[in-house]
Design a protein around this motif. Structure first.
Motif, PDB file in Angstrom:
ATOM      1  N   PHE A 105       0.877  -1.065   0.005  1.00  0.00           N
ATOM      2  CA  PHE A 105      -0.021   0.046  -0.079  1.00  0.00           C
ATOM      3  C   PHE A 105       0.765   1.252   0.076  1.00  0.00           C
ATOM      4  N   THR A 106       1.842   1.313   0.974  1.00  0.00           N
ATOM      5  CA  THR A 106       2.612   2.463   0.957  1.00  0.00           C
ATOM      6  C   THR A 106       3.580   2.678  -0.341  1.00  0.00           C
ATOM      7  N   GLU A 107       4.152   1.565  -0.971  1.00  0.00           N
ATOM      8  CA  GLU A 107       4.874   1.748  -1.781  1.00  0.00           C
ATOM      9  C   GLU A 107       4.014   2.177  -2.956  1.00  0.00           C
ATOM     10  N   ARG A 108       2.689   1.660  -3.209  1.00  0.00           N
ATOM     11  CA  ARG A 108       1.945   2.111  -4.353  1.00  0.00           C
ATOM     12  C   ARG A 108       1.693   3.525  -4.280  1.00  0.00           C
ATOM     13  N   GLN A 109       1.385   3.910  -3.176  1.00  0.00           N
ATOM     14  CA  GLN A 109       1.002   5.459  -2.854  1.00  0.00           C
ATOM     15  C   GLN A 109       2.155   6.290  -3.140  1.00  0.00           C
ATOM     16  N   LYS A 110       3.328   5.957  -2.539  1.00  0.00           N
ATOM     17  CA  LYS A 110       4.494   6.830  -2.920  1.00  0.00           C
ATOM     18  C   LYS A 110       4.804   6.856  -4.298  1.00  0.00           C
ATOM     19  N   GLN A 111       4.589   5.735  -5.218  1.00  0.00           N
ATOM     20  CA  GLN A 111       4.724   5.874  -6.652  1.00  0.00           C
ATOM     21  C   GLN A 111       3.806   6.782  -7.224  1.00  0.00           C
ATOM     22  N   LEU A 112       2.648   6.799  -6.755  1.00  0.00           N
ATOM     23  CA  LEU A 112       1.596   7.402  -7.352  1.00  0.00           C
ATOM     24  C   LEU A 112       1.718   8.945  -6.936  1.00  0.00           C
ATOM     25  N   TYR A 113       1.835   9.307  -5.850  1.00  0.00           N
ATOM     26  CA  TYR A 113       1.918  10.852  -5.390  1.00  0.00           C
ATOM     27  C   TYR A 113       3.116  11.317  -4.550  1.00  0.00           C
ATOM     28  N   ASN A 114       3.971  10.224  -4.448  1.00  0.00           N
ATOM     29  CA  ASN A 114       5.309  10.750  -3.678  1.00  0.00           C
ATOM     30  C   ASN A 114       4.965  11.411  -2.384  1.00  0.00           C
ATOM     31  N   VAL A 236      -4.907  20.719   1.878  1.00  0.00           N
ATOM     32  CA  VAL A 236      -4.824  20.158   3.462  1.00  0.00           C
ATOM     33  C   VAL A 236      -4.976  18.800   3.178  1.00  0.00           C
ATOM     34  N   PHE A 237      -6.078  18.154   2.397  1.00  0.00           N
ATOM     35  CA  PHE A 237      -5.884  16.678   2.123  1.00  0.00           C
ATOM     36  C   PHE A 237      -5.078  16.328   0.902  1.00  0.00           C
ATOM     37  N   PRO A 238      -4.130  15.572   0.909  1.00  0.00           N
ATOM     38  CA  PRO A 238      -3.342  15.222  -0.399  1.00  0.00           C
ATOM     39  C   PRO A 238      -4.311  14.349  -1.244  1.00  0.00           C
ATOM     40  N   ARG A 239      -3.948  14.568  -2.480  1.00  0.00           N
ATOM     41  CA  ARG A 239      -4.638  14.112  -3.453  1.00  0.00           C
ATOM     42  C   ARG A 239      -4.529  12.506  -3.547  1.00  0.00           C
ATOM     43  N   GLY A 240      -5.811  11.912  -3.915  1.00  0.00           N
ATOM     44  CA  GLY A 240      -5.944  10.336  -3.997  1.00  0.00           C
ATOM     45  C   GLY A 240      -6.021   9.519  -2.864  1.00  0.00           C
ATOM     46  N   VAL A 241      -6.462   9.924  -1.591  1.00  0.00           N
ATOM     47  CA  VAL A 241      -6.860   9.330  -0.531  1.00  0.00           C
ATOM     48  C   VAL A 241      -8.181   8.679  -0.692  1.00  0.00           C
ATOM     49  N   VAL A 242      -8.249   7.414  -0.382  1.00  0.00           N
ATOM     50  CA  VAL A 242      -9.824   6.958  -0.697  1.00  0.00           C
ATOM     51  C   VAL A 242     -10.551   7.604   0.673  1.00  0.00           C
ATOM     52  N   ILE A 243     -11.691   7.842   0.466  1.00  0.00           N
ATOM     53  CA  ILE A 243     -12.672   8.476   1.312  1.00  0.00           C
ATOM     54  C   ILE A 243     -14.013   7.423   1.795  1.00  0.00           C
ATOM     55  N   GLY A 244     -14.275   6.868   0.657  1.00  0.00           N
ATOM     56  CA  GLY A 244     -15.392   5.879   0.797  1.00  0.00           C
ATOM     57  C   GLY A 244     -16.096   5.468  -0.490  1.00  0.00           C
ATOM     58  N   THR A 245     -17.310   4.835  -0.221  1.00  0.00           N
ATOM     59  CA  THR A 245     -18.044   4.523  -1.537  1.00  0.00           C
ATOM     60  C   THR A 245     -19.291   4.999  -1.550  1.00  0.00           C
ATOM     61  N   VAL A 276       0.600   8.196   9.012  1.00  0.00           N
ATOM     62  CA  VAL A 276       0.530   9.743   8.991  1.00  0.00           C
ATOM     63  C   VAL A 276       1.016  10.300   7.619  1.00  0.00           C
ATOM     64  N   VAL A 277       0.342  10.781   6.859  1.00  0.00           N
ATOM     65  CA  VAL A 277       0.923  11.050   5.398  1.00  0.00           C
ATOM     66  C   VAL A 277       1.690  12.312   5.663  1.00  0.00           C
ATOM     67  N   VAL A 278       2.939  12.441   5.254  1.00  0.00           N
ATOM     68  CA  VAL A 278       3.835  13.639   5.092  1.00  0.00           C
ATOM     69  C   VAL A 278       4.240  13.975   3.884  1.00  0.00           C
ATOM     70  N   GLN A 279       3.504  15.124   3.393  1.00  0.00           N
ATOM     71  CA  GLN A 279       3.736  15.682   2.061  1.00  0.00           C
ATOM     72  C   GLN A 279       4.968  16.362   1.863  1.00  0.00           C
ATOM     73  N   MET A 280       5.288  16.657   0.580  1.00  0.00           N
ATOM     74  CA  MET A 280       6.894  17.206   0.260  1.00  0.00           C
ATOM     75  C   MET A 280       6.872  18.538   0.719  1.00  0.00           C
ATOM     76  N   SER A 281       5.828  19.074   0.812  1.00  0.00           N
ATOM     77  CA  SER A 281       6.076  20.615   1.548  1.00  0.00           C
ATOM     78  C   SER A 281       6.351  20.484   3.246  1.00  0.00           C
ATOM     79  N   ASP A 282       5.863  19.309   3.740  1.00  0.00           N
ATOM     80  CA  ASP A 282       6.134  19.192   5.232  1.00  0.00           C
ATOM     81  C   ASP A 282       7.488  18.654   5.364  1.00  0.00           C
ATOM     82  N   MET A 283       7.801  17.920   4.311  1.00  0.00           N
ATOM     83  CA  MET A 283       9.235  17.259   4.368  1.00  0.00           C
ATOM     84  C   MET A 283      10.271  18.238   4.152  1.00  0.00           C
ATOM     85  N   GLY A 284       9.940  19.376   3.221  1.00  0.00           N
ATOM     86  CA  GLY A 284      10.879  20.351   2.862  1.00  0.00           C
ATOM     87  C   GLY A 284      10.994  21.217   4.203  1.00  0.00           C
ATOM     88  N   GLU A 285       9.879  21.595   4.927  1.00  0.00           N
ATOM     89  CA  GLU A 285      10.059  22.386   6.016  1.00  0.00           C
ATOM     90  C   GLU A 285      10.819  21.674   7.085  1.00  0.00           C
TER      91      GLU A 285
END
Length: 288
Positions: A105-114, A236-245, A276-285
């Motif tokens: 799951f994490t590898e797939r998400q990393k590849q999709l949205y880094n 606020v919410f990163p792109r591509g996170v599943v919410i529901g059906t 916990v999802v850490v976006q690129m902007s958070d990693m930069g900070e």
């Protein structure tokens, strides 16, 4: 004189036995004294043999019981070791599969949205409707910050709303309310139809356990069974996170837009580990 008498008696006894032997050998039937003598001897032999045989058998049975007891003890030890190893193997096998699924799951998400995903253990869940929070074992020392998104491998859980050095509190999406200033609406879209679909997930109904997605255009291709994901708009919410059906859709209050009922993807009743999802902007900070 005594020795002579004893000697004579012995000679007589021997002759008597010899005569009986010869007489018995020549006859097919025995006299009643002979029968009585033989039966009495057999009775005495049986009376002596049975207890002796019983005692002998008892000791033999006791020896066998001891051997059986030792064998049963060994079998119990083997069975216990097998049960222990079986449980250990099953646990390790299940844990291995679970971690493999999460890794995929994490590898797939990393590849999709880094994004970077930090795994955290859920240490407490407060189900108070007025102060519903989830506590995790990551804090500021681990680079966690407020408004970071928390997910499971199934879907969106919520946002970090308080950070301590070693622990953090998460406000789940089950607290979403369009009238509450403490919650943040989620810009959402339909998986596979991102360029054509848009809506806002802004409310959770405790009675039904469903989310509401509003502001959906009448031309939106959203349909029952579609997977709703975060669109990434709003920063606020990163792109591509599943919410529901999608369960159903209906015309909104003013008849200009539609609303949809969404079943959350995350299982809030069995939260043990989250990301916990850490976006690129958070990693930069964090690196500055």
């Amino acid at each position: 004189m005594r020795n002579r008498r004893m000697f004579v008696l012995m000679i007589v006894f021997i002759l008597f036995v010899a005569v009986m032997g010869f007489s018995i050998g020549d006859r097919k039937k025995l006299t009643w004294p002979e029968n009585f003598s033989l039966d009495s001897t057999a009775f005495v032999q049986e009376w002596i043999y049975r207890p002796a045989g019983y005692v002998s058998g008892l000791f033999k049975d006791l020896a066998n019981l001891h051997a059986i007891y030792k064998e049963n003890e060994e079998l119990r030890k083997v069975a216990a070791a097998y049960a222990r190893d079986s449980i250990k193997y099953n646990f390790m096998d299940a844990e291995n599969k679970r971690l493999q699924e999460k890794l995929h799951f994490t590898e797939r998400q990393k590849q999709l949205y880094n994004y970077e995903y930090k795994i955290a253990q859920v240490i407490a869940v407060n189900n108070d409707p007025y102060s519903e929070t989830i506590r995790i074992n990551l804090g500021s020392k681990d680079g966690i910050k407020p408004n970071m998104v928390v997910v499971t491998d199934k879907g969106l859980v919520g946002l970090v709303n308080r950070v301590d050095p070693f622990f953090s509190s998460v406000m789940p999406i089950t607290k979403l309310s369009e009238t509450s200033p403490d919650t943040k609406a989620i810009a959402a879209t339909v998986l596979g139809k991102e360029t054509e679909s848009f809506g806002i997930v802004d409310n959770f109904h405790t009675e039904t356990g469903k989310l509401t997605m509003s502001r959906i255009s009448e031309h939106d291709p959203l349909a029952k069974g579609d997977t709703i994901i975060t669109s990434g708009l709003g920063n606020v919410f990163p792109r591509g996170v599943v919410i529901g059906t999608v369960d159903s859709s209906q015309v909104g209050d003013f008849g200009l837009t539609y609303t949809a009922t969404i079943t959350p993807a995350a299982d809030f009743d069995h939260l043990t580990e989250v990301f916990v999802v850490v976006q690129m902007s958070d990693m930069g900070e964090s690196g500055q």
